[in-house]
Design a protein around this motif. Structure first.
Motif, short mmCIF file in Angstrom:
data_model
loop_
_atom_site.label_atom_id
_atom_site.label_comp_id
_atom_site.label_asym_id
_atom_site.label_seq_id
_atom_site.Cartn_x
_atom_site.Cartn_y
_atom_site.Cartn_z
N ALA A 1 0.82 -1.20 0.00
CA ALA A 1 0.00 0.00 0.00
C ALA A 1 0.86 1.26 0.00
CB ALA A 1 -0.89 0.01 1.25
N MET A 2 0.42 2.22 -0.80
CA MET A 2 0.98 3.56 -0.74
C MET A 2 -0.13 4.47 -0.19
SD MET A 2 1.66 6.12 -3.91
CE MET A 2 3.22 5.52 -4.47
N ILE A 3 0.17 5.17 0.90
CA ILE A 3 -0.82 6.08 1.49
C ILE A 3 -0.52 7.50 0.99
CG2 ILE A 3 -1.66 7.08 3.65
CD1 ILE A 3 -0.82 4.45 5.04
N VAL A 4 -1.53 8.17 0.48
CA VAL A 4 -1.36 9.56 0.04
C VAL A 4 -2.20 10.44 0.96
CG1 VAL A 4 -1.52 11.19 -1.89
CG2 VAL A 4 -1.02 8.77 -2.33
N MET A 5 -1.53 11.19 1.84
CA MET A 5 -2.25 12.06 2.77
C MET A 5 -2.69 13.34 2.04
SD MET A 5 -2.35 10.22 5.52
CE MET A 5 -3.26 11.44 6.46
N ASP A 6 -3.56 14.12 2.69
CA ASP A 6 -4.10 15.32 2.04
C ASP A 6 -3.05 16.43 1.90
OD1 ASP A 6 -4.14 15.47 4.77
OD2 ASP A 6 -6.03 16.56 4.91
N ASP A 7 -1.94 16.32 2.66
CA ASP A 7 -0.90 17.35 2.55
C ASP A 7 0.26 16.90 1.65
OD1 ASP A 7 0.28 15.39 4.06
OD2 ASP A 7 1.24 16.77 5.45
N ALA A 8 0.07 15.77 0.95
CA ALA A 8 1.19 15.22 0.16
C ALA A 8 1.51 16.11 -1.03
CB ALA A 8 0.82 13.83 -0.34
N ASN A 9 2.74 16.03 -1.49
CA ASN A 9 3.11 16.62 -2.78
C ASN A 9 2.51 15.69 -3.84
OD1 ASN A 9 4.36 17.13 -5.24
ND2 ASN A 9 6.34 17.61 -4.31
N LEU A 10 1.39 16.11 -4.41
CA LEU A 10 0.62 15.20 -5.28
C LEU A 10 1.37 14.79 -6.54
CD1 LEU A 10 -3.21 15.89 -5.51
CD2 LEU A 10 -1.93 14.28 -4.09
#
Ligand code: UN1
Length: 494
Positions: A257-266
């Protein structure tokens, strides 16, 4: 190109399978091309190879470790010279694009130099004895003949993870390469021989699992077994090895799994997702097969990922402009197609791909379109089971705790990643993700050889390849006590 016919390597000599049977190594990007033929070995060949390794062990174990290491060092140097040729061979037999097969050979070079350095370490411990005039130490001893069963997705890197630490520690080896990609193991072992490895120290027995792999695991003179492959086969290997109590290192599946948080560098997360999910056509045990998206960034991420996945150039890996090669075999594209069907029945949304690529050159190989599913729920089979193809599942979450629960809610535990700019969350994730590997702001693939590689839960059985963990597997501890008091001293009593 002319087809080569390879033999088994037993006691430094090239010999056919005693049955005379052979197997074909075909190019998965164009199955009309027969890359080479190899022996289809069975128990008789394995017995001969193990006998050779057993004989070679009597002298190899006495070669000083720094001298053994020099052979590995030379192997690294020769591999460096041959890197391009071996990468080309690997792309022809395995399919992944040249940039990646160069990386695979490089991983073997890295392992050679790293393990060569270990020849002058292989540290043990000294410790005070509880008795006067007594010396106590622990030393690493080789295990003996090691049996190795390699997978097809890293045809040179993974055999090097097994052979090089085993050799520096003083063991001798019998390796069964994957039946789909034996050529790269041959190239690796040929290099070892050119670097001066004595006959019988490494033996190759090519063939299929049930005929050639099983007798290797069962053989009473094989003292340790290292296997990389599916959890299904790993279970059989582990149970068989347990019958004779031999140490057995199993490296198996993942559902990373890769988790992408809302503050990530998209943008960074997108690049990581594309590389993690579709690099090696998704055929890595470390492949990013689940992307967990914070709900506030999910739709933007999905749209951009689909747009980027559409632009990936899929084709023959020998063409430098290609980014994604074929799958290894018909069976693997059938597995991908079957999981697409399962996911659709479960109610996941097919955003792109989902089918075999056909027409023109595609008709000659095993090409599958990069596939993205959104709206995936954590318990769906597509989110739980390893596909080992270019298929990625997008799952939404609304809090860090929920993301961790989803990431951990699987039977595997190999690799994980979190994209965030929040240092507190990054450290929490390093602690909370149940996996052998965690990346922060990097995708789930890309392990380096001097760190432990392996996983928890059904990914493995506690051993590690790479790093010093490999030395722990290929040596056994001996405790040595030297009493220089000239009298009987009784531990725990005097
Ligand atoms: C595998 O997927 O079987 O970390 C091995 C990586 C590579 C090794 C992968 N260095 O992705």
């Amino acid at each position: 190109m002319e087809t080569k016919h390879f033999q088994n390597l037993i006691d430094g000599k090239w010999v056919p399978a005693q049955s005379g049977k052979t197997l074909e190594n075909r190019n998965p990007a164009d199955t009309r091309e027969l890359v080479a033929t190899f022996p289809a070995s069975d128990k008789q060949d394995v017995d001969a190879a193990v006998a050779a390794a057993k004989k070679a062990f009597t002298s190899w174990r006495l070669v000083p470790a720094p001298k053994r290491a020099e052979i590995l060092y030379r192997t690294g140097e020769i591999l460096t010279q041959r890197k391009e040729q071996y990468a080309q061979d690997m792309t022809r037999e395995m399919g992944k694009v040249l940039a990646e097969t160069r990386g695979d050979v490089q991983e073997a070079i890295d392992t050679a130099f790293y393990m060569a350095g270990e020849g002058r370490r292989l540290f043990g411990q000294t410790t005070p004895s509880e008795l006067p005039n007594k010396f106590a130490m622990s030393v690493r001893m080789p295990v003996g003949v090691c049996g190795m069963i390699a997978p097809w997705n890293f045809p040179m890197a993974i055999p090097s993870w097994k052979l090089f630490p085993a050799l520096v520690c003083g063991n001798t080896c019998v390796i069964k390469p994957a039946e789909d990609t034996p050529l790269s193991t041959y190239n690796l072992v040929q290099t070892l021989m050119d670097a001066g490895l004595p006959p019988g120290v490494v033996n190759i027995v090519a063939g299929f699992g049930p005929e050639a792999g099983a007798p290797l695991v069962e053989h009473p003179d094989v003292r340790a077994v290292s296997f990389t492959g599916s959890s299904e086969v790993g279970r059989i290997v582990g149970q068989t090895a347990a019958g004779s109590f031999k140490p057995c290192s199993l490296e198996m599946g993942g559902k990373n799994a890769m988790i992408v948080m809302d503050d990530a560098n998209l943008e960074l997360a997108l690049e990581g997702a594309l590389w993690g999910a579709f690099g090696t056509t998704g055929q890595r045990c470390t492949a990013t097969s689940r992307i967990l998206l914070h709900k506030d960034v999910a739709q933007t991420f999905i749209n951009r990922l689909v747009e980027r996945a559409r632009k990936l150039k899929v084709g023959n890996g020998l063409d430098e402009s290609m980014q994604v090669g074929p799958q290894i075999s018909q069976q693997q594209i059938e597995t991908s197609a079957r999981y697409v069907e399962i996911a659709q029945k479960e109610g996941a949304r097919l955003e792109i791909g989902g089918h075999r690529l056909t027409g023109g050159a595609y008709d000659n190989g095993w090409f599958f379109a990069p596939t993205v599913f959104s709206g995936v729920k954590p318990n769906m089979r597509i989110a739980q089971e390893e596909v080992f193809g270019p298929v990625v599942s997008l799952i939404e979450f609304s809090s860090y705790d929920e993301a961790i629960a989803i990431a951990n809610g699987i039977q595997y535990g190999l690799s994980t990643a979190i994209y965030t700019r929040n240092v507190n969350l990054a450290y929490k994730a390093m602690r909370d993700l149940e996996a052998g590997i965690t990346y922060v702001n990097a995708p789930t693939i890309g392990a380096e050889v001097h760190l432990p590689f392996g996983g928890v839960k059904q990914t493995g059985n506690g051993h590690r390849e790479g790093g010093t963990g490999a030395l722990d597997f290929y040596t056994t501890w001996k405790s040595v006590y030297v009493d220089y008091s000239d009298k009987l001293q009784r531990a725990q009593i005097d």
